[in-house]
Structure formats: structure tokens, C-alpha cells
Motif scaffolding. Structure first.
Motif, mmCIF file in Angstrom:
data_model
loop_
_atom_site.group_PDB
_atom_site.id
_atom_site.type_symbol
_atom_site.label_atom_id
_atom_site.label_comp_id
_atom_site.label_asym_id
_atom_site.label_seq_id
_atom_site.Cartn_x
_atom_site.Cartn_y
_atom_site.Cartn_z
ATOM 1 N N LYS A 1 0.788 -1.227 0.000
ATOM 2 C CA LYS A 1 0.000 0.000 0.000
ATOM 3 C C LYS A 1 0.825 1.283 0.000
ATOM 4 C CE LYS A 1 -4.382 -1.266 0.894
ATOM 5 N NZ LYS A 1 -5.505 -0.659 0.188
ATOM 6 N N CYS A 2 2.060 1.218 0.417
ATOM 7 C CA CYS A 2 2.809 2.454 0.665
ATOM 8 C C CYS A 2 4.100 2.559 -0.139
ATOM 9 C CB CYS A 2 3.166 2.559 2.147
ATOM 10 S SG CYS A 2 1.878 1.968 3.261
ATOM 11 N N SER B 1 6.483 12.650 -1.296
ATOM 12 C CA SER B 1 5.905 13.256 -0.090
ATOM 13 C C SER B 1 6.731 14.422 0.406
ATOM 14 C CB SER B 1 5.791 12.214 1.015
ATOM 15 O OG SER B 1 7.070 11.763 1.380
ATOM 16 N N ASP C 1 10.206 6.911 11.500
ATOM 17 C CA ASP C 1 9.339 7.902 12.145
ATOM 18 C C ASP C 1 8.493 7.235 13.228
ATOM 19 O OD1 ASP C 1 7.555 9.828 12.922
ATOM 20 O OD2 ASP C 1 6.996 10.430 10.892
ATOM 21 N N ALA D 1 4.601 8.009 13.395
ATOM 22 C CA ALA D 1 3.818 7.710 12.190
ATOM 23 C C ALA D 1 2.349 7.412 12.507
ATOM 24 C CB ALA D 1 4.451 6.539 11.432
ATOM 25 N N LYS E 1 0.265 10.440 12.837
ATOM 26 C CA LYS E 1 0.097 11.085 11.535
ATOM 27 C C LYS E 1 -0.930 10.332 10.690
ATOM 28 C CE LYS E 1 4.664 13.131 11.479
ATOM 29 N NZ LYS E 1 6.052 13.037 11.040
ATOM 30 N N GLU F 1 -0.297 20.051 1.975
ATOM 31 C CA GLU F 1 -0.953 20.347 0.698
ATOM 32 C C GLU F 1 -1.458 19.110 -0.039
ATOM 33 O OE1 GLU F 1 1.499 22.686 -1.944
ATOM 34 O OE2 GLU F 1 1.510 24.291 -0.445
ATOM 35 N N LYS G 1 -2.483 16.212 1.267
ATOM 36 C CA LYS G 1 -3.059 15.225 2.183
ATOM 37 C C LYS G 1 -4.120 14.347 1.534
ATOM 38 C CE LYS G 1 -6.330 18.313 4.451
ATOM 39 N NZ LYS G 1 -6.615 18.998 5.715
ATOM 40 N N THR H 1 -3.969 12.842 -1.167
ATOM 41 C CA THR H 1 -3.278 11.654 -1.677
ATOM 42 C C THR H 1 -3.139 10.611 -0.580
ATOM 43 O OG1 THR H 1 -1.993 13.073 -3.124
ATOM 44 C CG2 THR H 1 -1.148 10.851 -2.791
ATOM 45 N N MET H 2 -2.751 11.062 0.593
ATOM 46 C CA MET H 2 -2.579 10.126 1.709
ATOM 47 C C MET H 2 -3.918 9.593 2.191
ATOM 48 S SD MET H 2 0.164 8.961 2.675
ATOM 49 C CE MET H 2 -0.371 8.315 4.253
ATOM 50 N N SER I 1 -4.890 6.844 0.064
ATOM 51 C CA SER I 1 -4.049 5.654 0.262
ATOM 52 C C SER I 1 -4.452 4.873 1.499
ATOM 53 C CB SER I 1 -2.578 6.052 0.416
ATOM 54 O OG SER I 1 -2.191 6.925 -0.590
ATOM 55 N N LEU I 2 -5.063 5.537 2.456
ATOM 56 C CA LEU I 2 -5.411 4.866 3.715
ATOM 57 C C LEU I 2 -6.808 4.278 3.687
ATOM 58 C CD1 LEU I 2 -3.896 7.400 6.277
ATOM 59 C CD2 LEU I 2 -2.911 5.291 5.401
ATOM 60 N N ILE J 1 7.037 1.017 10.131
ATOM 61 C CA ILE J 1 7.763 2.237 9.745
ATOM 62 C C ILE J 1 8.817 2.570 10.805
ATOM 63 C CG2 ILE J 1 7.536 4.751 9.459
ATOM 64 C CD1 ILE J 1 4.785 4.210 8.192
HETATM 65 C C1 HEC Z 1 0.126 7.817 -4.035
HETATM 66 C C2 HEC Z 1 1.304 8.070 -3.245
HETATM 67 C C3 HEC Z 1 1.293 7.703 -1.770
HETATM 68 C C4 HEC Z 1 0.963 6.493 -1.209
HETATM 69 C C5 HEC Z 1 0.468 5.220 -1.913
HETATM 70 C C6 HEC Z 1 1.194 6.638 0.209
HETATM 71 N N1 HEC Z 1 1.641 7.892 0.495
HETATM 72 FE FE1 HEC Z 1 2.169 8.612 2.324
HETATM 73 N N2 HEC Z 1 2.446 10.449 1.549
HETATM 74 C C7 HEC Z 1 2.283 10.780 0.226
HETATM 75 C C8 HEC Z 1 2.315 12.228 0.091
HETATM 76 C C9 HEC Z 1 2.167 13.004 -1.198
HETATM 77 C C10 HEC Z 1 2.495 12.746 1.394
HETATM 78 C C11 HEC Z 1 2.508 14.214 1.832
HETATM 79 C C12 HEC Z 1 1.035 14.559 2.117
HETATM 80 C C13 HEC Z 1 0.798 15.893 2.775
HETATM 81 O O1 HEC Z 1 0.883 16.916 2.091
HETATM 82 O O2 HEC Z 1 0.510 15.912 3.987
HETATM 83 C C14 HEC Z 1 2.613 11.601 2.279
HETATM 84 C C15 HEC Z 1 2.843 11.685 3.658
HETATM 85 C C16 HEC Z 1 2.976 10.612 4.505
HETATM 86 C C17 HEC Z 1 3.349 10.678 5.906
HETATM 87 C C18 HEC Z 1 3.648 11.938 6.696
HETATM 88 C C19 HEC Z 1 5.031 12.430 6.461
HETATM 89 C C20 HEC Z 1 5.283 13.626 7.355
HETATM 90 O O3 HEC Z 1 5.988 13.477 8.348
HETATM 91 O O4 HEC Z 1 4.744 14.707 7.065
HETATM 92 C C21 HEC Z 1 3.349 9.411 6.392
HETATM 93 C C22 HEC Z 1 3.685 8.958 7.814
HETATM 94 C C23 HEC Z 1 2.963 8.544 5.287
HETATM 95 N N3 HEC Z 1 2.757 9.296 4.164
HETATM 96 C C24 HEC Z 1 2.816 7.179 5.377
HETATM 97 C C25 HEC Z 1 2.222 6.393 4.381
HETATM 98 C C26 HEC Z 1 1.791 5.043 4.586
HETATM 99 C C27 HEC Z 1 1.946 4.265 5.889
HETATM 100 C C28 HEC Z 1 1.254 4.613 3.409
HETATM 101 C C29 HEC Z 1 0.601 3.282 3.106
HETATM 102 C C30 HEC Z 1 -0.563 2.948 3.889
HETATM 103 C C31 HEC Z 1 1.363 5.709 2.457
HETATM 104 N N4 HEC Z 1 1.939 6.773 3.101
HETATM 105 C C32 HEC Z 1 0.970 5.644 1.130
HETATM 106 C C33 HEC Z 1 2.111 9.899 -0.823
HETATM 107 C C34 HEC Z 1 1.710 8.583 -0.679
#
Ligand code: HEC
Length: 96
Positions: free
Chosen positions: A28-29, A43, A50, A53, A56, A68, A70, A72-73, A76-77, A92
Motif C-alpha cells: 500500500k505504501c 511526499s 518515524d 507515524a 500522523k 498540501e 493530504k 493523496t494520503m 491511500s489509507l 515504519i
Molecule cells: C500515491 C502516493 C502515496 C501512497 C500510496 C502513500 N503515500 Fe504517504 N504520503 C504521500 C504524500 C504526497 C504525502 C505528503 C502529504 C501531505 O501533504 O501531507 C505523504 C505523507 C505521509 C506521511 C507523513 C510524512 C510527514 O511526516 O509529514 C506518512 C507517515 C505517510 N505518508 C505514510 C504512508 C503510509 C503508511 C502509506 C501506506 C498505507 C502511504 N503513506 C501511502 C504519498 C503517498
């Protein structure tokens, strides 16, 4: 009817691997954060190691955390349970 079956199937799958944070992270990530959580190009931040995590991730889910990109995240969740998030966050924390 089909929709309900689909939802059940998805829930069943996530329940099966609920305890496996590494597997969930890979599925997923990793595409955005890298298999080792060090990919920062999307990101803007590497997430490996972290220990905050979980707060967050729950913040993204409830809308209390994020920058900005968010949305996207949040997408993903989708479909991940709180237990899934705990398992993923624990994973993580072990990444270096
Ligand atoms: C499609 C791309 C994508 C996927 C898939 C994705 N992320 Fe992200 N992630 C991002 C982006 C873009 C950001 C910044 C978002 C924002 O502006 O807050 C981010 C931010 C984060 C952050 C916060 C970082 C910080 O300190 O600000 C964490 C923790 C994180 N992701 C964990 C995960 C986890 C765990 C998964 C899987 C469940 C995941 N991400 C899946 C793109 C993705």
C-alpha cells in the motif's frame, strides 16, 4: 449485491494480513514512499524510522493532519483498519 460482496472481500483480505505491517507497507505504501520508506521525492519527506507515524496516519484518516497533498494520503489509507495502521506504523518505526 456485487458491491457488498466486494466490500466483504476487501475487508476479509485486510483482516487476514492485519498483523503484517511489512506486507501492508509493501502493498500500500512502497510505491510512493519506497520499500524502505526513504523515498522522499513524492511526499517531500522520508518516513523511515518515524516513531510518530501512527498519530500522523490516524490524523490523515480523521482529517486533523496533513499538508498540501493530504488528499493523496487520505486516499491511500482508505480501506485500512486502525489495527492495520498500527501494524504499518510499527513497521515504519523499524525502518532505518
Ligand atoms: C500515491 C502516493 C502515496 C501512497 C500510496 C502513500 N503515500 Fe504517504 N504520503 C504521500 C504524500 C504526497 C504525502 C505528503 C502529504 C501531505 O501533504 O501531507 C505523504 C505523507 C505521509 C506521511 C507523513 C510524512 C510527514 O511526516 O509529514 C506518512 C507517515 C505517510 N505518508 C505514510 C504512508 C503510509 C503508511 C502509506 C501506506 C498505507 C502511504 N503513506 C501511502 C504519498 C503517498
Amino acid at each position: 449485491m456485487m458491491k457488498k460482496l466486494l466490500v466483504l472481500a476487501v475487508l476479509g483480505v485486510s483482516a487476514l494480513c492485519a498483523a503484517d505491517g511489512a506486507k501492508l507497507f509493501g502493498a500500500k505504501c512502497a510505491e510512493c514512499h519506497g520499500g524502505d520508506g526513504k523515498e522522499a521525492s513524492i511526499s517531500g519527506k522520508a518516513i523511515a524510522g518515524d516513531t510518530t507515524a501512527l498519530s500522523k496516519l490516524t490524523g490523515y484518516k480523521s482529517g486533523t493532519f496533513g499538508g498540501e497533498q493530504k488528499a493523496t494520503m487520505q486516499a491511500s489509507l482508505e480501506g485500512l483498519s486502525d489495527d492495520d495502521l498500527k501494524a504499518i506504523a510499527a513497521h515504519i518505526g523499524t525502518l532505518k
